[in-house]
Design a protein around this motif. Structure first.
Motif, mmCIF file in Angstrom:
data_model
loop_
_atom_site.group_PDB
_atom_site.id
_atom_site.type_symbol
_atom_site.label_atom_id
_atom_site.label_comp_id
_atom_site.label_asym_id
_atom_site.label_seq_id
_atom_site.Cartn_x
_atom_site.Cartn_y
_atom_site.Cartn_z
ATOM 1 N N PHE A 603 -11.885 4.041 25.475
ATOM 2 C CA PHE A 603 -13.233 3.515 25.255
ATOM 3 C C PHE A 603 -14.287 4.488 25.774
ATOM 4 O O PHE A 603 -15.322 4.705 25.141
ATOM 5 N N GLN A 604 -14.023 5.079 26.922
ATOM 6 C CA GLN A 604 -14.969 6.025 27.499
ATOM 7 C C GLN A 604 -15.090 7.292 26.666
ATOM 8 O O GLN A 604 -16.121 7.965 26.712
ATOM 9 N N PHE A 605 -14.047 7.612 25.892
ATOM 10 C CA PHE A 605 -14.098 8.785 25.031
ATOM 11 C C PHE A 605 -14.652 8.465 23.644
ATOM 12 O O PHE A 605 -14.613 9.318 22.756
ATOM 13 N N GLY A 606 -15.141 7.273 23.471
ATOM 14 C CA GLY A 606 -15.869 6.945 22.258
ATOM 15 C C GLY A 606 -15.020 6.753 21.019
ATOM 16 O O GLY A 606 -15.525 6.869 19.904
ATOM 17 N N VAL A 607 -13.728 6.467 21.164
ATOM 18 C CA VAL A 607 -12.896 6.191 19.993
ATOM 19 C C VAL A 607 -13.271 4.810 19.458
ATOM 20 O O VAL A 607 -13.218 3.826 20.198
ATOM 21 N N PRO A 608 -13.670 4.718 18.184
ATOM 22 C CA PRO A 608 -14.200 3.431 17.684
ATOM 23 C C PRO A 608 -13.216 2.274 17.827
ATOM 24 O O PRO A 608 -13.606 1.152 18.119
ATOM 25 N N GLN A 609 -11.916 2.554 17.593
ATOM 26 C CA GLN A 609 -10.928 1.469 17.625
ATOM 27 C C GLN A 609 -10.686 0.946 19.034
ATOM 28 O O GLN A 609 -10.028 -0.076 19.209
ATOM 29 N N ALA A 610 -11.202 1.636 20.045
ATOM 30 C CA ALA A 610 -10.941 1.218 21.424
ATOM 31 C C ALA A 610 -11.575 -0.127 21.742
ATOM 32 O O ALA A 610 -11.070 -0.876 22.586
ATOM 33 N N VAL A 611 -12.676 -0.451 21.059
ATOM 34 C CA VAL A 611 -13.350 -1.705 21.361
ATOM 35 C C VAL A 611 -12.453 -2.899 21.033
ATOM 36 O O VAL A 611 -12.515 -3.939 21.705
ATOM 37 N N PHE A 612 -11.552 -2.737 20.039
ATOM 38 C CA PHE A 612 -10.624 -3.828 19.728
ATOM 39 C C PHE A 612 -9.640 -4.019 20.877
ATOM 40 O O PHE A 612 -9.272 -5.141 21.210
ATOM 41 N N GLY A 613 -9.196 -2.912 21.465
ATOM 42 C CA GLY A 613 -8.301 -3.026 22.615
ATOM 43 C C GLY A 613 -8.992 -3.640 23.811
ATOM 44 O O GLY A 613 -8.405 -4.443 24.543
ATOM 45 N N VAL A 614 -10.257 -3.274 24.013
ATOM 46 C CA VAL A 614 -11.021 -3.829 25.132
ATOM 47 C C VAL A 614 -11.192 -5.336 24.954
ATOM 48 O O VAL A 614 -11.107 -6.101 25.917
#
Length: 1339
Positions: A603-614
């Motif tokens: 998420f900190q590296f700005g990968v768009p799909q990370a917000v789903f994991g968060v």
């Protein structure tokens, strides 16, 4: 007294004698070592004197070393005694035993021996050759000291250093290397504690003493060890592995030359040795083979090491795979991995995410996190952001390469070949210009008066070389008119066609060698682009241009490669996110924590799909594992509580913006999880006051914001109020004015969030007995309830879809906070009903003419039924929680008051009452009395004719019973929900309407209605279990509903009911098993979670497995063969106990006798092959071999049993291999005999073809298709069939069915799931369910 004095004198004399004996040899050797230098320097020393000094040296050393060994033995024995008595006062006891502390005396003795060996004592021996026995005597005591298990302790560091120095002198001066090597190898094999000690010693000898060769000798000895022997000697292998690993960390540059000797251990069976060699390679890559300035040989060695590491990422042993990933993590963290290997190692890590080993998965996640933290590409890794620049720069590179190819081709090609290549396009351009002469005016080409014919010809040639054919033709036409007297432009045959003349002239100009050698350099520079040169360019001009072009091309290639690597890396991370997100709910807490940390980093590296994991990690806040819950809190602290900003207000604004983004399209569950996290932060004062202040400013519109931002601010305030109710409680009037003031149009979304926020100022749970104060309530006249009543009543007549969820929240809030909420809600119901009546009485012109029945808009009827259902349900909740809790609280207070005012004499008289009070019977009786009062109110009063709710019951039943007449989908949804809520109130009403409920559940054409009723019937099963129990098969039937939404809801409801023991778990649970192969992944995951939870309830799955296998393999109603394998593989993985496995194997083997089709034989064989069999299980199979021996002619059955044999061989003990061999021989014999018998049968039948076997599976529809209701009369419920009362035609139909495996539980639990229900099939008998409390199902 005299006796005691004598004893003390004897003790003192013994102690002094012991000290004297200990000090004497040390003093003698010390004195001798001081005298020896002078003796050794004496050149006139006679042979006799030399021999005397040598003998003295030997005797002194022998005495001192034997003394040293004796005290060491005594010290070790004392240490063993101290282990039993405890370590406290150990030093004092040792001193009392020896008269001194031996651990402090060892070092001086060793230093004395070292000092002695440092002298040139070789001259005392003949030919200056020291005897091996003398060296072994001195060094042997060192090795014996090292055998002490406490030698590796920190307190013995001086002793270790003294031993190292003494052995170092022996190595350098007395040729002790061979003996030392052998001794070190032996000690590593037998003493595990010596690995680190010997590593320190060897590294010191190799560096400070210059004895690098001893490293090679020791490694050679280890390398020559047989891998098979090491596999049988785990202790020795562990010592060697630890030694090599630590040695590589200390002196990798010295060890690297000996690595080729250790390579053979990579193919050995012992995983510890493989790990050690791989760790040594990694250390060399980190410390020796690191950097960009490596020579070719060093680079090749590094690549070989990295190739080996990558290859062992797929090692058969999980510990090796895990170790490889750990080593790569270190390499990446220290930036020692070449960029060319990034993609390969990332792909390795992503592939290992699917590993069976939890440890490997955990380390793979750590490696990916390290790649992210140390990636050389960008701090923001977004596919979409990188794709654009990559495409743009790739296109630019292609253009540059094409330009370079054209330039190279023009410089190398023969003019004749060039002319042939351009001729087709040139001819086409010429024909176009000849047809359309006006196009010449668009591209004018002028000839200066000072230009010569050769200069014009040069211009034409350059234009042709640049593919500017139109300009070349126009310039040629101008030259023909301008140079009429010139031979070059006038020698044209007039008889030829104009096109041919032009082409011949252009060809002659282009192929003329003189034109290529007489071009003007200035014109060439003006007319030619970069990368295009002509023959007349001077080297001083062309070479810098070529060099510049080449550099630019190289830079562009590097840029494209960089962007391509970054894009590929981002894609791999995106792929990993999809896999890792599925691991977030693993059973291992450490893996879950790693997953959470990974998503924080992504998420900190700005990968768009990370917000789903968060978002996906939010439900883990409810985890029972404290570590997992804390990891979620820490993740949200890092992501949201520390935003960037110059001031406190800017940080607060960023924090609110980030949290608001989480609320976009968030489900109810997500919002509840986020509320729990914010509540935790508020309670710990981790949210700054500036955040609360800014939220209030946005809510009150003092700070500019959009309506959605305002709504989210109110939501966040409500979440924070759970942690600190005063946040909202002190500003209640402000909130009412924000969201509930009269305005047009009314913002129901904001009003709904305001109600949610206000609801958090009171505790919604049932009051506990410990509370002595009445719950928080507001008077009926409060402005809050006045506004709620007006908003609900006035919004009733407007078709706003947001009004329905708002009025539900409003009714809930009224019952939660108001004194006498039933009165307020009665007024609301009356007001809405009155408005509906007025609308109904309004006459339309069409109605007057046609004299039709008055109609009411569907949305009004829907609103009215929905409101009535909400009030009914909240009235029930209010009675069973608030009223019941208040009655209990008042009773407790009254009893306490009576107890205080009671006379002491009265207390002693009622012995029976006192006994009842001690046993707790009085309180239990009072609880039952209160519960009975509440139940009687629900049964007798709420739905009788005198209550307002009763007025809506006929309307609800009318709509539900006439789906054809009331066909509006939203109305059907509201009516079905209202009916379910009304049924919750009274058991009598519920019993009378169950038939209607289940008819709608099965026959409604709307999936949303079936889904809602599934939830309603689940609630009824908890509240009235005896009533719903006969209808349980119809609940299971919805698990095969064609609508995905209904199957998901049914799965959730049945999971809850089964795990809470509210329904009987029979063979029908096979319907839940079928969901394991559902096309929807989330439904399959739901079923997997259900069986995972069920496996924790004793032997539940073990008891159900026979019935599940029977039903799923049934040709008449089971599943296909491949799906059956998938289901059973999952279910049988929960059978882990040996006893269960053995019993299940026996049962399955016996089922072969009752099975009737080949498909069932194959299914049973597959189930046996999936069980974790042991030797005892194999014996069970041998005992029952006759049950399945005749079925082994089938190749698939035979293969299944062979797989059992191969599994058993993997970990079989030598004594168990005989029975495995016997079983395999019997399998092969039966298989071969069966095939021969079949061949004989075919020959005997004259080669006739056998009929196809049961491989033609009967295909059963995956889902039941719903039959649409043709009329209202179709909604009739049947009575479940009883085996004793079956009609003759039913028995005839049953007799025609194919034979199948029948279990005892099947007969008792078989129910027809037909949707065609008649009244005589309604269940009449119910099975009572015993409950501990009369209120258990109603609480």
């Amino acid at each position: 007294m005299a006796a005691s004095t004598g004893c003390s004198e004897v003790g003192v004399s013994e102690e002094s004698e012991r000290n004297r004996l200990q000090i004497l040899p040390v003093a003698v050797v010390s004195r001798h070592s001081q005298e020896l230098p002078a003796v050794l320097d004496d050149a006139t020393l006679s042979v006799a004197d030399r021999s005397a000094h040598l003998n003295a040296l030997k005797m002194n050393c022998y005495a001192l070393i034997r003394l040293l060994e004796s005290f060491e033995t005594m010290s070790s024995q004392t240490s063993l005694v101290d282990l039993g008595t405890g370590g406290k006062g150990k030093k004092t006891r040792a001193k009392a035993a020896h008269g001194f502390d031996w651990e402090e005396e060892r070092q001086p003795i060793l230093q004395l021996l070292t000092q002695l060996l440092q002298l040139d004592i070789r001259h005392l021996w003949n030919h200056s050759v020291i005897e091996e026995e003398f060296v072994s005597l001195v060094t042997g005591c060192c090795y014996r000291l090292l055998e002490n298990p406490t030698i590796s302790h920190q307190k013995n560091r001086p002793t270790r250093e003294a031993i190292t120095c003494l052995l170092g002198v022996a190595l350098t001066r007395y040729n002790h290397m061979l003996s030392a090597t052998v001794k070190i190898i032996q000690m590593l094999q037998h003493f595990e504690h010596l690995a680190s000690v010997l590593v320190a010693a060897v590294s010191l000898w190799a560096t400070d003493y210059g004895m690098k060769s001893i490293v090679g000798e020791i490694v050679r000895e280890i390398g020559q060890k047989c891998p098979q022997e090491l596999s049988r000697d785990p202790s020795g292998a562990k010592g060697f592995a630890a030694f090599l690993t630590e040695l590589a960390e200390r002196i990798p540059a010295i060890l690297i030359s000996s690595m080729c000797i250790l390579i053979d251990h990579l193919d050995g069976e012992n995983y510890m040795m493989r790990n050690a060699v791989l760790a040594a390679m990694a250390e060399m890559v980190l410390q020796v083979l690191n950097g960009d300035q490596l020579e070719e040989a060093a680079r090749d060695t590094r690549d070989q090491f990295l190739d080996t590491l990558q290859a062992h990422g797929h090692d058969v042993n999980s510990f090796v795979r895990s170790r490889v990933l750990q080593l790569f993590t270190r390499i990446v963290q220290q930036k020692a991995l070449p960029l060319t290997r990034f993609q390969a190692v990332v792909a390795l890590a992503v592939g290992r995410l699917a590993d069976k080993s939890v440890l490997v998965c955990k380390n793979a996640i750590q490696l990916l996190a390290s790649f992210l933290a140390n990636n050389p590409f960008s701090c923001k890794l977004s596919d979409t952001d990188l794709a654009g620049p990559l495409q743009k720069e790739t296109q630019k590179l292609q253009e540059m390469r094409a330009q370079r190819r054209i330039a190279a081709a023009s410089a190398v090609l023969d003019p004749e070949e060039e002319w042939e290549a351009m001729l087709p396009e040139l001819k086409s351009t010429l024909q176009q210009l000849l047809r359309l002469p006006q196009e010449e005016e668009e591209v004018p080409e002028e000839i200066a008066n000072t230009e010569t014919t050769e200069e014009v010809k040069g211009r034409i040639r350059r234009l042709l070389a640049k593919a500017s054919y139109k300009r070349a033709i126009i310039l040629t036409r101008e030259a023909i008119g301008h140079f009429q007297k010139s031979e070059a432009f006038s020698q044209m045959d007039p008889e030829e066609a104009e096109e041919t003349r032009f082409l011949n002239l252009l060809g002659a100009i282009f192929k003329d060698p003189a034109a290529s050698t007489q071009k003007n350099p200035q014109e060439s520079a003006e007319n030619m682009g970069p990368g295009q040169t002509d023959g007349k360019d001077k080297p001083s001009v062309s070479e810098p241009e070529k060099s510049w072009e080449k550099d630019e091309l190289v830079k562009q290639e590097m840029l494209v490669q960089y962007l391509q690597d970054a894009y590929s890396f981002s894609q791999k991370i995106t792929e990993a996110i999809g896999i890792i997100s599925k691991m977030m709910y693993e059973n291992t807490a450490t893996v879950v924590q790693e997953v959470i940390e990974f998503f924080v980093m992504v998420f900190q590296f700005g990968v768009p799909q990370a917000v789903f994991g968060v978002r996906h990690m939010l439900p883990l806040i409810w985890s029972k594992e404290p570590g997992v819950r804390e990891a979620v809190l820490n993740a949200y602290r890092q992501l949201y509580l520390n935003p960037k900003g110059d001031s406190a207000r800017a940080k607060a604004q960023a924090l609110i913006q980030n949290l608001s983004l989480l609320l976009v399209d968030a489900s109810v569950g997500t919002i509840q999880c986020l509320e729990e996290i914010l509540c935790e932060f508020v309670q710990k004062d981790e949210l700054r006051p500036a955040v609360t202040q800014l939220l209030w400013e946005r809510a009150t519109e003092k700070a500019p914001c959009s309506p959605l931002e305002r709504c989210s601010s109110v939501m966040l305030l409500g979440m924070m109020a759970r942690g600190k109710p005063e946040i909202v409680g002190s500003n209640l009037d402000t909130l009412v004015s924000i969201g509930l003031e009269e305005k047009f149009p009314q913002d129901y979304r904001l009003a709904q969030q305001v109600c949610h926020a206000i609801a958090n100022i009171s505790d919604r749970r049932k009051p506990s007995l410990g509370k002595r104060y009445p719950p928080f309530r507001l008077p009926q006249e409060h402005r809050l309830f006045e506004r709620l009543r007006e908003m609900v009543t006035k919004g009733f007549v407007h078709p706003d879809p947001l009004w329905v969820p708002f009025k539900e929240v409003a009714v809930t809030l009224i019952y939660q906070l108001a004194e006498g909420p039933e009165g307020i809600c009665a007024q609301i119901l009356q007001g809405c009903a009155k408005q509906a009546q007025e609308k109904l009485e309004e006459k339309n012109p069409t109605q007057e003419d046609l004299q039709d029945t008055p109609t009411l808009p569907a949305f009004l009827l829907m609103n009215l039924l929905s409101l009535a259902g909400d009030v009914a349900l909240q009235q029930l909740v209010h009675l069973e929680q608030a009223v019941s809790g208040e009655l209990c609280r008042r009773r407790v207070l009254r009893e306490e008051q009576e107890h205080k005012t009671k006379n002491p004499k009265e207390k002693n008289t009622g012995s029976e009452t006192t006994m009842e009070e001690e046993m707790g019977l009085v309180g239990a009786t009072a609880d039952d009395t209160e519960a009975e009062l509440i139940r009687s109110i629900c049964e007798m009063e709420l739905l009788d004719g005198r209550q307002i709710l009763a007025a809506f019951v006929p309307l609800v039943l009318k709509v539900c019973n006439n789906p054809g007449l009331y066909s509006n989908p939203e109305l059907s949804v509201a009516a079905s929900l209202a009916l379910g809520k009304f049924c919750m109130i009274s058991a009598t009403f519920c019993d009378s309407q169950l038939r209607l409920l289940f008819t709608m559940l099965e026959k409604s054409s709307l999936p949303i209605v079936r889904s809602n009723l599934m939830v309603a019937t689940g609630d009824l099963a908890i509240r009235f279990p005896n009533l719903v129990d006969p209808w349980t098969p119809h609940l299971y039937a919805r698990l095969r509903d064609p609508a995905q939404q209904v199957r998901k809801t049914a799965g959730l409801v049945m999971t809850l009911l089964i795990l809470k023991d509210m329904v009987k778990v029979k063979g029908q649970v096979s319907e839940m098993a079928v969901l394991l192969i559902d096309p929807a992944p989330h439904i399959a995951a739901l079923a997997k979670n259900f069986f995972s939870e069920l496996s924790h309830k004793g032997n539940a799955i073990y008891n159900l497995l026979p019935d599940i296998i029977s039903r799923l393999s049934d040709p008449a109603g089971g599943v296909e063969e491949e799906p059956f394998h998938t289901i059973m593989k999952q279910l049988l993985s929960y059978i882990t106990k040996d006893k269960q496995t053995e019993t299940l194997v026996e049962k399955l083997c016996q089922r072969f006798r009752t099975a009737r089709t080949e498909r069932q034989y194959r299914d049973l064989a597959y189930c046996v092959s999936q069980l974790p069999l042991t030797e005892r299980g194999l014996r069970k199979m041998l005992d029952n071999f006759d049950c399945f021996g005749d079925k082994l002619s089938d190749e698939s059955i035979f293969s299944a049993f062979l797989s059992v044999v191969s599994k058993l061989r993997r970990g079989a003990k030598p004594e168990g291999k005989a029975i495995i061999d016997e079983f395999e021989q019997r399998l092969r014999a039966c298989h071969t005999r069966g095939l021969d018998a079949m061949e004989e049968l075919e020959i005997g039948q004259g080669g006739s073809q056998r009929a196809p076997s049961a491989k033609k599976q009967s295909t059963v529809s995956r889902h039941q298709h719903l039959t649409p209701a043709a009329s209202d009369n179709d909604f009739v419920t049947p009575e479940p069939r009883h085996p004793a009362r079956r009609r003759p035609n039913t028995q005839q139909r049953a007799s025609k069915r194919k034979p199948r495996i029948v279990f005892s539980s099947d007969e008792s639990s078989e129910e027809e799931l037909s949707a065609e229900m008649t009244e005589d099939e309604t269940p009449k008998k119910t099975t009572p369910i015993r409950r501990a409390s009369a209120r258990r199902h109603r609480s």
